[in-house]
Design a protein around this motif. Structure first.
Motif, PDB file in Angstrom:
ATOM      1  N   LEU A  94      -2.760  -8.262   2.091  1.00 11.32           N
ATOM      2  CA  LEU A  94      -1.966  -7.054   1.879  1.00 11.32           C
ATOM      3  C   LEU A  94      -0.779  -7.007   2.842  1.00 11.32           C
ATOM      4  O   LEU A  94       0.324  -6.595   2.462  1.00 11.32           O
ATOM      5  CB  LEU A  94      -2.838  -5.814   2.036  1.00 11.32           C
ATOM      6  CG  LEU A  94      -3.876  -5.616   0.935  1.00 11.32           C
ATOM      7  CD1 LEU A  94      -4.861  -4.522   1.335  1.00 11.32           C
ATOM      8  CD2 LEU A  94      -3.211  -5.272  -0.388  1.00 11.32           C
TER       9      LEU A  94
ATOM     10  N   SER B 117       3.250  -7.180   1.855  1.00 13.87           N
ATOM     11  CA  SER B 117       4.106  -6.090   2.314  1.00 13.87           C
ATOM     12  C   SER B 117       5.392  -6.573   2.970  1.00 13.87           C
ATOM     13  O   SER B 117       6.273  -5.756   3.268  1.00 13.87           O
ATOM     14  CB  SER B 117       3.338  -5.202   3.300  1.00 13.87           C
ATOM     15  OG  SER B 117       2.255  -4.568   2.650  1.00 13.87           O
TER      16      SER B 117
ATOM     17  N   GLU C 126      -3.123   3.333  -8.741  1.00 18.55           N
ATOM     18  CA  GLU C 126      -3.419   1.984  -8.257  1.00 18.55           C
ATOM     19  C   GLU C 126      -4.489   1.325  -9.126  1.00 18.55           C
ATOM     20  O   GLU C 126      -5.539   1.919  -9.394  1.00 18.55           O
ATOM     21  CB  GLU C 126      -3.910   2.048  -6.812  1.00 18.55           C
ATOM     22  CG  GLU C 126      -2.818   2.179  -5.779  1.00 18.55           C
ATOM     23  CD  GLU C 126      -1.955   0.935  -5.675  1.00 18.55           C
ATOM     24  OE1 GLU C 126      -2.476  -0.161  -5.469  1.00 18.55           O
ATOM     25  OE2 GLU C 126      -0.734   1.081  -5.810  1.00 18.55           O
TER      26      GLU C 126
ATOM     27  N   ARG D 115       0.837  -1.193   0.000  1.00 20.70           N
ATOM     28  CA  ARG D 115       0.000   0.000   0.000  1.00 20.70           C
ATOM     29  C   ARG D 115       0.874   1.246   0.000  1.00 20.70           C
ATOM     30  O   ARG D 115       2.062   1.197   0.248  1.00 20.70           O
ATOM     31  CB  ARG D 115      -0.917  -0.007   1.227  1.00 20.70           C
ATOM     32  CG  ARG D 115      -2.002  -1.075   1.138  1.00 20.70           C
ATOM     33  CD  ARG D 115      -2.707  -1.298   2.451  1.00 20.70           C
ATOM     34  NE  ARG D 115      -1.866  -2.098   3.353  1.00 20.70           N
ATOM     35  CZ  ARG D 115      -2.339  -2.789   4.382  1.00 20.70           C
ATOM     36  NH1 ARG D 115      -3.611  -2.759   4.665  1.00 20.70           N
ATOM     37  NH2 ARG D 115      -1.520  -3.491   5.147  1.00 20.70           N
ATOM     38  N   HIS D 116       0.247   2.393  -0.266  1.00 19.31           N
ATOM     39  CA  HIS D 116       0.940   3.685  -0.308  1.00 19.31           C
ATOM     40  C   HIS D 116       1.907   3.722  -1.485  1.00 19.31           C
ATOM     41  O   HIS D 116       3.068   4.093  -1.371  1.00 19.31           O
ATOM     42  CB  HIS D 116       1.687   3.954   1.001  1.00 19.31           C
ATOM     43  CG  HIS D 116       1.795   5.425   1.305  1.00 19.31           C
ATOM     44  ND1 HIS D 116       0.708   6.190   1.600  1.00 19.31           N
ATOM     45  CD2 HIS D 116       2.854   6.258   1.348  1.00 19.31           C
ATOM     46  CE1 HIS D 116       1.082   7.428   1.833  1.00 19.31           C
ATOM     47  NE2 HIS D 116       2.388   7.508   1.674  1.00 19.31           N
TER      48      HIS D 116
END
Length: 385
Positions: free
Chosen positions: A187, A191, A175, A169-170
């Motif tokens: 997720l 990560s 996206e 994410r980020h």
């Protein structure tokens, strides 16, 4: 006393003589002014010279060639090379304190130029926006970044963002991943970094368990990793903990605020923290519902060392709407600081809402209207990132 902090970019101020007073009228004590930032396309609704700024990852104090190691940040071409210094001087003249909002491991310019230092997931996919702090060169870059900002920018304090590993994410591009319907656990698993340094630190079999957990939609990271979970989690937490400690020492005695997340597998702008994080203020992301925000604040309070202040980061942009009752709920959960994102991006009506909300909250009227919101946090999911 509740400290009120508003966020802004240096280009919101440089070239706009009316900006310092406009920000001062909002009712905040301090401006968190970007000193090092990732790429962004930002609106500038009030600037006399432009309405949009297309910014790439850059440092907003002069980049001194002889000061850096392997990783050298870019200088901006869309604003002055010393834009932080110019903006800080103007804001202080308006009576505001200025803290250097410093983005650390989120840098697509450096991650693209140095792919071996970027995060890689268990499938081998590289995240070029995410520098992995398992590499000494990345830690060295972050350390020099804070030192250079302290020396050249002379801030009144630091606000550190992305002070640890980033994850899936980020991201730094548009996206197109929502259709995969990945769960929070998937997720988190995507990560986990498997760059050359991280991969050899994990116990044997970690990569295979992560990949299986992603593809079978494991209900949690712990379920996917089994007996390896505590070891992997401590390795991950240790990266952020060591970086946070190093940068606090580098901050030349200035107050350090950390964007922090109590979720044990957090990987993002609000970095994962464990017991007694090395910071003067821990700020939780309270951009979603008040119950989740208050739950995060209470978990951070349980982790924080005695004397550490808490802050709540609140959103003044769509889809959120500020109100004093919500701020009061965060105050009741322990937040001694309110961080409002983002004054430079807000319309005239949203600036008016910021002003009215901070004034009402500061008067105490809003602080007494929060019991129902605050109490719901006792049943909220405390593990939400």
């Amino acid at each position: 006393m509740t400290v009120k902090v508003i966020y802004a970019y240096p280009w919101d101020v440089v070239g706009d003589p009316s900006a310092p007073e406009r920000l001062a009228r909002l009712g905040a004590d301090t401006v968190a002014l970007a000193a090092s930032y990732h790429s962004v396309r930002a609106a500038t609704p009030f600037h006399p010279a432009h309405r949009l700024v297309e910014a790439r990852p850059a440092l907003y104090v002069p980049v001194r060639a002889g000061s850096w190691g392997r990783l050298v940040p870019a200088a901006p071409t869309w604003t002055a090379p010393d834009a932080f210094v110019q903006a800080a001087d103007a804001l202080r003249a308006a009576g505001l304190a200025v803290h250097a909002w410093t983005v650390l491991t989120h840098n697509s310019h450096l991650g693209t130029a140095h792919p071996s230092l970027a995060v890689r997931n268990a499938f081998g996919d590289r995240y070029p926006y995410a520098l992995c702090p398992s590499h000494p060169d990345v830690v060295d870059y972050c350390r020099i970044l804070v030192r250079e900002i302290a020396e050249l920018g002379a801030p009144d304090g630091f606000v550190l963002e992305a002070c640890g590993p980033l994850g899936v994410r980020h991201a730094g591009t548009h996206e197109k991943t929502d259709g995969a319907d990945w769960t929070a656990a998937q997720l988190d698993l995507l990560s986990l970094c498997f760059c050359t340094v991280c991969a050899r630190r994990y116990p044997a079999g970690t990569r295979e368990r992560v990949r299986t957990g992603v593809d079978t939609a494991s209900p949690s990271v712990e379920a996917a990793l089994g007996d390896l979970a505590p070891v992997v989690q401590e390795l991950r937490a240790g990266l952020g903990r060591e970086l946070q400690h190093t940068l606090r020492l580098e901050a030349a005695g200035l107050p350090v605020t950390l964007h922090a997340n109590p979720h044990p597998w957090a990987a993002g702008a609000f970095s994962q923290v464990s017991a007694a994080p090395s910071a003067d203020v821990l700020v939780a992301n309270c951009w979603d519902d008040p119950a989740s925000g208050t739950a995060r604040l209470r978990r951070l309070r349980a982790l924080a060392a005695p004397g550490t202040r808490l802050g709540a980061s609140v959103l003044a942009l769509p889809p959120a709407t500020l109100n004093p009752e919500t701020l009061a709920a965060y105050h009741s959960a322990g937040a001694g600081e309110i961080h409002v994102y983002h004054a430079g991006l807000a319309s005239r009506s949203r600036l008016a809402t910021i002003t009215d909300t901070l004034r009402s909250f500061g008067s105490g009227a809003g602080q007494n209207a929060c019991s129902n919101i605050a109490n719901t946090a006792n049943t909220a999911n405390p593990g939400a990132p």
